[in-house]
Design a protein around this motif. Structure first.
Motif, mmCIF file in Angstrom:
data_model
loop_
_atom_site.group_PDB
_atom_site.id
_atom_site.type_symbol
_atom_site.label_atom_id
_atom_site.label_comp_id
_atom_site.label_asym_id
_atom_site.label_seq_id
_atom_site.Cartn_x
_atom_site.Cartn_y
_atom_site.Cartn_z
ATOM 1 N N VAL A 56 0.720 -1.658 0.093
ATOM 2 C CA VAL A 56 0.009 0.155 0.115
ATOM 3 C C VAL A 56 1.348 1.666 0.048
ATOM 4 C CG1 VAL A 56 -1.914 -1.592 0.760
ATOM 5 C CG2 VAL A 56 0.466 -0.085 2.814
ATOM 6 N N ALA A 57 2.461 1.539 0.405
ATOM 7 C CA ALA A 57 2.995 2.236 0.671
ATOM 8 C C ALA A 57 2.912 2.600 -0.873
ATOM 9 C CB ALA A 57 4.099 2.194 0.981
ATOM 10 N N ARG A 58 3.778 2.238 -1.559
ATOM 11 C CA ARG A 58 4.179 1.927 -2.942
ATOM 12 C C ARG A 58 2.814 2.182 -3.193
ATOM 13 N NH1 ARG A 58 6.434 -3.083 -2.986
ATOM 14 N NH2 ARG A 58 4.842 -3.724 -3.780
ATOM 15 N N SER A 59 1.511 1.911 -2.726
ATOM 16 C CA SER A 59 0.751 2.917 -3.981
ATOM 17 C C SER A 59 0.070 4.292 -4.052
ATOM 18 C CB SER A 59 -0.924 1.393 -2.913
ATOM 19 O OG SER A 59 -1.093 0.931 -3.907
ATOM 20 N N GLY A 60 0.575 5.110 -3.058
ATOM 21 C CA GLY A 60 0.255 6.262 -2.531
ATOM 22 C C GLY A 60 -1.651 6.853 -2.611
ATOM 23 N N GLY A 61 -1.114 7.752 -2.680
ATOM 24 C CA GLY A 61 -2.881 8.448 -2.144
ATOM 25 C C GLY A 61 -2.917 9.707 -0.925
ATOM 26 N N ALA A 62 -3.366 10.380 -1.233
ATOM 27 C CA ALA A 62 -3.874 10.819 -0.449
ATOM 28 C C ALA A 62 -3.790 10.849 1.271
ATOM 29 C CB ALA A 62 -5.790 11.369 -0.164
ATOM 30 N N PRO A 63 -3.531 11.528 2.505
ATOM 31 C CA PRO A 63 -3.139 10.856 3.417
ATOM 32 C C PRO A 63 -4.006 10.770 4.543
ATOM 33 C CG PRO A 63 -2.043 13.241 2.809
ATOM 34 C CD PRO A 63 -2.421 12.586 1.834
ATOM 35 N N GLU A 64 -5.367 9.511 3.775
ATOM 36 C CA GLU A 64 -6.651 10.537 4.503
ATOM 37 C C GLU A 64 -6.073 8.904 6.018
ATOM 38 O OE1 GLU A 64 -9.445 10.004 0.651
ATOM 39 O OE2 GLU A 64 -9.222 8.414 1.963
ATOM 40 N N SER A 65 -5.923 7.850 6.035
ATOM 41 C CA SER A 65 -6.070 7.420 7.639
ATOM 42 C C SER A 65 -5.020 6.263 7.452
ATOM 43 C CB SER A 65 -7.498 5.996 6.978
ATOM 44 O OG SER A 65 -8.598 7.088 6.498
ATOM 45 N N THR A 66 -4.370 5.963 8.753
ATOM 46 C CA THR A 66 -3.327 5.558 9.832
ATOM 47 C C THR A 66 -3.360 4.094 8.743
ATOM 48 O OG1 THR A 66 -3.175 6.645 11.084
ATOM 49 C CG2 THR A 66 -1.921 5.391 11.227
ATOM 50 N N VAL A 67 -2.147 3.776 8.331
ATOM 51 C CA VAL A 67 -1.333 2.466 8.426
ATOM 52 C C VAL A 67 -0.810 1.448 9.567
ATOM 53 C CG1 VAL A 67 -0.050 0.480 7.316
ATOM 54 C CG2 VAL A 67 -1.542 1.961 5.882
ATOM 55 N N LEU A 68 -0.876 0.874 10.330
ATOM 56 C CA LEU A 68 -1.309 0.844 11.983
ATOM 57 C C LEU A 68 0.128 0.904 12.085
ATOM 58 C CD1 LEU A 68 -4.694 0.178 13.405
ATOM 59 C CD2 LEU A 68 -3.882 2.235 13.895
ATOM 60 N N GLY A 69 0.679 0.804 12.974
ATOM 61 C CA GLY A 69 2.528 0.439 12.731
ATOM 62 C C GLY A 69 3.128 0.995 12.251
ATOM 63 N N THR A 70 3.206 2.414 11.513
ATOM 64 C CA THR A 70 3.097 3.199 10.488
ATOM 65 C C THR A 70 3.425 4.443 10.913
ATOM 66 O OG1 THR A 70 2.327 3.203 8.629
ATOM 67 C CG2 THR A 70 3.551 0.642 8.971
ATOM 68 N N ALA A 71 4.151 5.397 9.993
ATOM 69 C CA ALA A 71 4.022 6.553 10.197
ATOM 70 C C ALA A 71 2.888 6.868 8.615
ATOM 71 C CB ALA A 71 4.973 6.973 9.810
ATOM 72 N N ASP A 72 2.483 5.816 8.076
ATOM 73 C CA ASP A 72 1.801 6.040 6.720
ATOM 74 C C ASP A 72 0.668 6.538 6.570
ATOM 75 O OD1 ASP A 72 4.656 4.991 5.266
ATOM 76 O OD2 ASP A 72 3.809 3.415 4.403
ATOM 77 N N ARG A 73 0.321 7.214 5.865
ATOM 78 C CA ARG A 73 -1.541 8.007 6.106
ATOM 79 C C ARG A 73 -1.892 7.632 4.797
ATOM 80 N NH1 ARG A 73 -4.409 9.816 10.392
ATOM 81 N NH2 ARG A 73 -5.574 11.355 9.130
ATOM 82 N N LEU A 74 -2.772 6.764 3.694
ATOM 83 C CA LEU A 74 -3.141 6.936 2.791
ATOM 84 C C LEU A 74 -4.595 6.588 2.586
ATOM 85 C CD1 LEU A 74 -0.739 4.179 2.323
ATOM 86 C CD2 LEU A 74 -0.059 5.468 1.379
ATOM 87 N N PRO A 75 -4.898 6.231 1.661
ATOM 88 C CA PRO A 75 -6.383 6.637 0.867
ATOM 89 C C PRO A 75 -7.043 5.595 2.083
ATOM 90 C CG PRO A 75 -5.254 6.712 -0.789
ATOM 91 C CD PRO A 75 -4.194 6.579 -0.255
ATOM 92 N N ALA A 76 -8.600 5.894 2.136
ATOM 93 C CA ALA A 76 -9.370 4.991 3.404
ATOM 94 C C ALA A 76 -9.162 3.336 3.288
ATOM 95 C CB ALA A 76 -10.443 5.605 3.963
ATOM 96 N N PRO A 77 -9.412 3.456 1.406
ATOM 97 C CA PRO A 77 -8.868 2.220 1.739
ATOM 98 C C PRO A 77 -8.123 1.223 1.193
ATOM 99 C CG PRO A 77 -10.664 3.066 -0.195
ATOM 100 C CD PRO A 77 -10.022 4.206 0.444
ATOM 101 N N LEU A 78 -7.360 2.073 1.090
ATOM 102 C CA LEU A 78 -6.109 0.893 1.277
ATOM 103 C C LEU A 78 -5.796 1.156 2.871
ATOM 104 C CD1 LEU A 78 -3.372 3.118 -1.358
ATOM 105 C CD2 LEU A 78 -4.019 0.644 -1.118
ATOM 106 N N ALA A 79 -5.460 1.968 3.672
ATOM 107 C CA ALA A 79 -5.648 1.794 5.126
ATOM 108 C C ALA A 79 -6.751 0.618 5.535
ATOM 109 C CB ALA A 79 -5.911 2.801 5.760
ATOM 110 N N ALA A 80 -7.702 0.171 4.951
ATOM 111 C CA ALA A 80 -8.820 -0.804 6.279
ATOM 112 C C ALA A 80 -7.725 -1.840 5.175
ATOM 113 C CB ALA A 80 -9.800 -0.236 4.821
#
Length: 456
Positions: A56-80
């Motif tokens: 998901v980190a490689r996919s990128g996109g708007a910083p909407e929602s947290t990928v838990l356990g990382t500092a990444d915020r990505l679009p909500a479907p990718l975070a889910a």
């Protein structure tokens, strides 16, 4: 004219509200939320969590929602997708009386949506309760996880995508018509073959939960954007119920909706293993504790299980869903926590292998085969002198029918495991925030507490 199931669920979902939920339902939902998010943080370090986070980190996109356990915020479907996969990366996440793992689908979907929309804890609680009400009823209508696996060769957790869609759509504030479209649009993204269980590293099994979570979020946001689908996707010819429902149970998809809240049928796991293994492990450990038997003196362990349950865990390649191996680990380690279940030294320990070889399963067709699944077991431990000791566990610890899980119970599960990863200070803050979740104005606060370590 009788209201269709799709319409009934949509009308109910669009009108749900936190302030109408009973106290015990709210408390159980908060426990579920914390437990499932903690599982996602823990699962981030296992293969499925590591791999999906990189994807998901490689996919990128708007910083909407947290990928838990990382500092990444990505679009909500990718975070889910990432958090649902990590949440079921291990066999430590919650299960349900109808079978399956609704929490690893519904909680990540609702949480990612709530983060994107900057919603508060009360709305998240309501969404999770709703998601369970919808998803578990669909599983019940098909006859439970066992029937959909044996008759249709499917993994039931994909049905929780519809619960995830309801949760996300409610957070979006969609009307009943768009709730119906959200369900239909989710259908194009959600399916789960039983064959996904046949791999070694728990990756495709975990990913199935993440994909169902992403499917629900995607369906809801597509409906918000004005896309449409079949207004009667559940009951229409070729729809969900038409394809898979047990005719004798089809009406359960709406039975008790609004009164019988499904979160009360959720279980919390206290052993890091497939759920059919929990009662046998608890029984075997009780026998050893009560009698003082040394593992070297154990000649045989006989586990009595329902036939369908035995098939799930008998000799599986994945260690954490292999009954014989997990019993060997538990008896050698004196418990079966996360670290025990994933210990390489224990996995290679000849004492574990020797005990696993002495475990046999007696199948009892017809016992506890239908939902709600009790997950009980009887264990006989036979020693070298011929003595036999037997214990029956009807409901393993954490099972909804054994009694409610308390916050102290949950703290006991997570204090050391999670505190060692995010820091004890942040762990304490996160637990307090979860206990008072209805008072949290923005759920991103909880995400940040579960992601960062304490600073020196």
């Amino acid at each position: 004219m009788t209201e269709s199931p799709t319409a009934r669920i949509a009308e109910y979902a669009a009108g749900t509200a936190y302030d109408r939920l009973p106290h015990e339902v709210v408390d159980r939902a908060k426990i579920i939320v914390f437990d499932e998010l903690a599982c996602a943080v823990l699962g981030r370090e296992l293969d499925p969590g590591v791999l999906v986070a990189a994807y998901v980190a490689r996919s990128g996109g708007a910083p909407e929602s947290t990928v838990l356990g990382t500092a990444d915020r990505l679009p909500a479907p990718l975070a889910a997708l990432a958090n649902g996969t990590a949440g079921h990366a291990d066999e430590f996440d919650g299960v349900h009386v109808t079978g399956g793992h609704p929490g690893a689908v519904i909680v990540p979907a609702a949480f990612a949506t709530a983060e994107r929309l900057r919603r508060g804890g009360a709305e998240l609680i309501n969404a999770v309760v709703l998601g369970y009400d919808v998803g578990t009823r669909l599983v019940d209508a098909v006859g439970g996880a066992g029937r959909i696996a044996s008759v249709h060769h499917l993994h039931s957790d994909f049905l929780h995508a519809y619960g995830a869609a309801s949760a996300a759509a409610r957070l979006l504030g969609l009307d009943a018509g768009r709730h119906r479209h959200a369900a239909a649009l989710t259908a194009g993204h959600a399916i789960g073959l039983r064959a996904l269980f046949g791999e070694d590293r728990h990756i495709s099994k975990a990913l199935a939960n993440g994909q169902a979570a992403a499917a629900g979020v995607t369906g809801a946001f597509m409906a918000e954007a004005g896309l449409e689908g079949n207004d009667s996707v559940l009951e229409a010819p070729g729809g969900v119920l038409d394809a898979w429902a047990d005719p004798a149970r089809r009406d359960r998809v709406t039975r008790g909706l609004g009164d019988d809240h499904a979160v009360l049928g959720a279980h919390v796991k206290f052993y890091s293993a497939g759920y059919p293994i929990h009662a046998p492990v608890e029984a075997a450990l009780r026998i050893v504790a009560d009698t003082g038997i040394a593992t070297a003196d154990i000649d045989a362990v006989v586990v009595h299980l329902p036939a369908r349950t035995a098939d799930i865990v008998d000799g599986r390649r994945m260690p954490t869903i292999n009954l014989q191996h997990m019993l060997g680990v538990a008896l050698v380690a004196g418990g079966l926590g996360f670290e025990d279940a994933h210990s390489e030294p224990l996995r290679r320990d000849p004492r574990v292998a020797a005990l696993a070889a002495r475990v046999s399963i007696e199948r009892h067709p017809g016992i506890d085969e239908a939902p709600p699944y009790a997950r009980g077991a009887t264990v006989d431990v036979v020693t070298g002198d011929g003595s036999r000791h037997s214990v029956r566990i009807e409901h393993p610890r954490g099972h909804a029918h054994r009694g409610p899980v308390t916050w102290d119970d949950l703290d006991g599960k997570w204090r050391e495991l999670l505190g060692s990863r995010i820091g004890p200070g942040r762990y304490a803050e996160a637990l307090t925030a979860a206990k008072d979740l209805e008072r949290v104005d923005d759920v991103s606060v909880l995400a940040s507490l579960l992601t960062r370590r304490d600073q020196p």
